[in-house]
Design a protein around this motif. Structure first.
Motif, PDB file in Angstrom:
ATOM      1  N   THR A 166      22.633  -5.956  68.503  1.00  0.00           N
ATOM      2  CA  THR A 166      21.317  -5.377  68.231  1.00  0.00           C
ATOM      3  C   THR A 166      20.979  -5.500  66.754  1.00  0.00           C
ATOM      4  OG1 THR A 166      21.439  -3.829  70.090  1.00  0.00           O
ATOM      5  CG2 THR A 166      19.928  -3.270  68.307  1.00  0.00           C
ATOM      6  N   ILE A 167      21.949  -5.265  65.892  1.00  0.00           N
ATOM      7  CA  ILE A 167      21.736  -5.416  64.448  1.00  0.00           C
ATOM      8  C   ILE A 167      21.395  -6.869  64.135  1.00  0.00           C
ATOM      9  CG2 ILE A 167      22.835  -5.259  62.183  1.00  0.00           C
ATOM     10  CD1 ILE A 167      24.538  -2.976  63.295  1.00  0.00           C
ATOM     11  N   LYS A 168      22.099  -7.801  64.775  1.00  0.00           N
ATOM     12  CA  LYS A 168      21.830  -9.230  64.544  1.00  0.00           C
ATOM     13  C   LYS A 168      20.421  -9.589  65.009  1.00  0.00           C
ATOM     14  CE  LYS A 168      25.063 -12.320  65.146  1.00  0.00           C
ATOM     15  NZ  LYS A 168      26.069 -13.220  65.763  1.00  0.00           N
ATOM     16  N   THR A 169      20.055  -9.133  66.189  1.00  0.00           N
ATOM     17  CA  THR A 169      18.731  -9.442  66.734  1.00  0.00           C
ATOM     18  C   THR A 169      17.624  -8.876  65.859  1.00  0.00           C
ATOM     19  OG1 THR A 169      19.519  -9.570  69.017  1.00  0.00           O
ATOM     20  CG2 THR A 169      17.190  -9.048  68.698  1.00  0.00           C
ATOM     21  N   MET A 170      17.767  -7.628  65.436  1.00  0.00           N
ATOM     22  CA  MET A 170      16.703  -6.997  64.658  1.00  0.00           C
ATOM     23  C   MET A 170      16.613  -7.578  63.248  1.00  0.00           C
ATOM     24  SD  MET A 170      15.388  -5.406  66.993  1.00  0.00           S
ATOM     25  CE  MET A 170      13.973  -5.072  65.944  1.00  0.00           C
TER      26      MET A 170
ATOM     27  N   ARG B 111      23.056  -0.122  71.529  1.00  0.00           N
ATOM     28  CA  ARG B 111      24.051  -1.137  71.183  1.00  0.00           C
ATOM     29  C   ARG B 111      23.919  -2.440  71.952  1.00  0.00           C
ATOM     30  NH1 ARG B 111      28.753   0.081  74.815  1.00  0.00           N
ATOM     31  NH2 ARG B 111      28.213   1.980  75.927  1.00  0.00           N
ATOM     32  N   PHE B 112      23.149  -2.468  73.047  1.00  0.00           N
ATOM     33  CA  PHE B 112      22.887  -3.716  73.760  1.00  0.00           C
ATOM     34  C   PHE B 112      21.505  -4.218  73.362  1.00  0.00           C
ATOM     35  CE2 PHE B 112      25.600  -1.453  77.067  1.00  0.00           C
ATOM     36  CZ  PHE B 112      26.785  -2.015  76.590  1.00  0.00           C
ATOM     37  N   ASP B 113      21.450  -5.431  72.818  1.00  0.00           N
ATOM     38  CA  ASP B 113      20.188  -5.909  72.244  1.00  0.00           C
ATOM     39  C   ASP B 113      19.103  -6.117  73.285  1.00  0.00           C
ATOM     40  OD1 ASP B 113      21.800  -8.010  73.176  1.00  0.00           O
ATOM     41  OD2 ASP B 113      20.988  -9.461  71.771  1.00  0.00           O
ATOM     42  N   ASP B 114      19.463  -6.585  74.493  1.00  0.00           N
ATOM     43  CA  ASP B 114      18.426  -6.773  75.513  1.00  0.00           C
ATOM     44  C   ASP B 114      17.820  -5.439  75.934  1.00  0.00           C
ATOM     45  OD1 ASP B 114      20.777  -5.970  76.732  1.00  0.00           O
ATOM     46  OD2 ASP B 114      20.809  -7.586  78.212  1.00  0.00           O
ATOM     47  N   ILE B 115      18.670  -4.418  76.065  1.00  0.00           N
ATOM     48  CA  ILE B 115      18.175  -3.084  76.413  1.00  0.00           C
ATOM     49  C   ILE B 115      17.309  -2.524  75.288  1.00  0.00           C
ATOM     50  CG2 ILE B 115      18.832  -0.714  76.958  1.00  0.00           C
ATOM     51  CD1 ILE B 115      19.408  -2.742  79.189  1.00  0.00           C
ATOM     52  N   TYR B 116      17.734  -2.743  74.051  1.00  0.00           N
ATOM     53  CA  TYR B 116      16.955  -2.211  72.931  1.00  0.00           C
ATOM     54  C   TYR B 116      15.576  -2.849  72.861  1.00  0.00           C
ATOM     55  CZ  TYR B 116      15.628  -0.548  68.335  1.00  0.00           C
ATOM     56  OH  TYR B 116      14.954   0.056  67.300  1.00  0.00           O
ATOM     57  N   LEU B 117      15.488  -4.148  73.097  1.00  0.00           N
ATOM     58  CA  LEU B 117      14.176  -4.789  73.117  1.00  0.00           C
ATOM     59  C   LEU B 117      13.327  -4.252  74.267  1.00  0.00           C
ATOM     60  CD1 LEU B 117      15.079  -8.499  72.277  1.00  0.00           C
ATOM     61  CD2 LEU B 117      14.057  -6.785  70.771  1.00  0.00           C
ATOM     62  N   GLY B 118      13.992  -3.935  75.392  1.00  0.00           N
ATOM     63  CA  GLY B 118      13.283  -3.308  76.504  1.00  0.00           C
ATOM     64  C   GLY B 118      12.751  -1.935  76.135  1.00  0.00           C
TER      65      GLY B 118
END
Length: 361
Positions: A171-175, A298-305
């Motif tokens: 998630t940190i990497k994605t953001m 902590r899961f990037d796909d969930i965080y974007l959701g």
């Protein structure tokens, strides 16, 4: 003899009850371990969903984008204050159509090399300018860090931030990728995010972005002489990929186990698989500013959701992005945009080159 048999029967019955007791305890423990009891305490997503910040963050984002100082500011809960270690500020010194951001692990040198030779090659289409960057965290390994710097000196396409490159930091990497794109490459119309173990057809990405609602049907119409007049407006808010509607995994053996304290609801918001997805510029900027006000997950796909839910951005489903490894044949990959499972660089090179020769990549 009768008394002996009776005593023996009572003994065996007591022994059996003892075993049944242990079996029952083990059974209850297994139910707990695999999350059966946890599901009983989940809240209903559709009627009870709230997530910090418990406010309408779309208004916060609008005020931030417009610079409206008349409204009271919302509280920042994420600052994304990670130092930028490696970057290339000339990557986006002209207007481009598509920026490709590849989330890559530090040690995957071969994958990055192959991507540069295949779907990440920047001069693939002379009339549609694209750029490719690889987004990394850092390591405590000094030799590995030295190799990364040498790679960046050679190719100039590494974006590295000062956080440890690990799975639960995705998630940190994605953001940080979204931050870099928003602040240092905001002159692209679209942004394509991918993992480094994907087959990608950039040709099909560009085709899809011409007409997402009718891809690939409109291509067959063009073959028959009917030109598609559909052009996406520059200010469109588009968040698209393979959309999931699923429940949190509550069994503790899972890599994706989520406790009730982390997320108490029985369903996730609709989210796209993080292996490959696309954002328009307008959506990218909203995601960046929105992340200031939405608690990280902590899961990037969930965080974007979660971000898209809080921003009232509905993810648009694309069935031609495969979160699994789609069985390969020349014809079956004609309209494939992305397929997971290409961690073998040689296989990726062979498949991509063959699809390119048939005009599909």
């Amino acid at each position: 003899m009768f008394i002996y048999n009776m005593a023996n029967s009572v003994y065996n019955l007591c022994k059996l009850k003892k075993y049944l007791k242990y079996i029952f305890i083990i059974f209850l423990w297994l139910l707990y371990y695999f999350g059966v009891f946890t599901h009983l305490f989940e809240l209903d997503y559709y009627s009870q969903f709230v997530y910090p910040l418990e406010t309408d963050i779309s208004k916060c984002v609008m005020n931030l984008q417009s610079g409206n100082s008349d409204q009271p500011p919302c509280i920042y809960i994420n600052a994304l204050q990670y130092d930028l270690l490696l970057s290339n500020d000339t990557k986006c010194n002209r207007n481009i159509h598509l920026l490709i951001l590849v989330k890559s692990s530090l040690i995957n040198f071969d994958r990055r090399k192959t991507i540069r030779q295949t779907w990440g090659f920047e001069n693939r289409f002379s009339d549609v300018p694209t750029r490719t960057v690889f987004v990394l965290g850092r390591s405590y390994d000094i030799d590995l860090e030295k190799r990364i710097k040498e790679e960046h000196e050679q190719y100039g396409d590494i974006i590295q931030y000062d956080f440890i490159d690990a799975y639960y930091n995705n998630t940190i990497k994605t953001m940080n990728a979204i931050k870099w794109a928003s602040t240092r490459c905001n002159n692209s119309k679209f942004y394509f995010f991918s993992d480094d173990d994907m087959y990608i057809s950039v040709k099909n990405v560009l085709r899809y972005l011409r007409n997402p609602t009718r891809y690939p049907e409109y291509l067959t119409e063009e073959v028959k002489g009917k030109q598609s007049k559909h052009i996406l407006p520059s200010d469109i808010i588009l968040f698209t990929g393979y959309v999931f509607h699923s429940s949190p995994l509550r069994h503790q053996i899972s890599k994706w186990y989520v406790s009730l304290s982390e997320y108490p609801y029985h369903m996730w918001p609709p989210y796209v698989t993080a292996g490959a997805y696309m954002l328009s510029k307008a959506a990218l900027v909203k995601f960046y500013y929105g992340s200031f006000y939405v608690k990280q997950f902590r899961f990037d796909d969930i965080y974007l959701g979660l971000l898209s839910k809080k921003l009232n951005i509905k993810p648009f489903h694309c069935e031609h992005i495969y979160f699994y490894k789609k069985h390969y044949s020349i014809s079956s990959y004609k309209y494939v945009i992305a397929s997971h499972g290409y961690d073998d660089s040689e296989e990726l090179l062979n498949v991509w080159m063959e699809q390119k020769s048939y005009g599909n990549a």
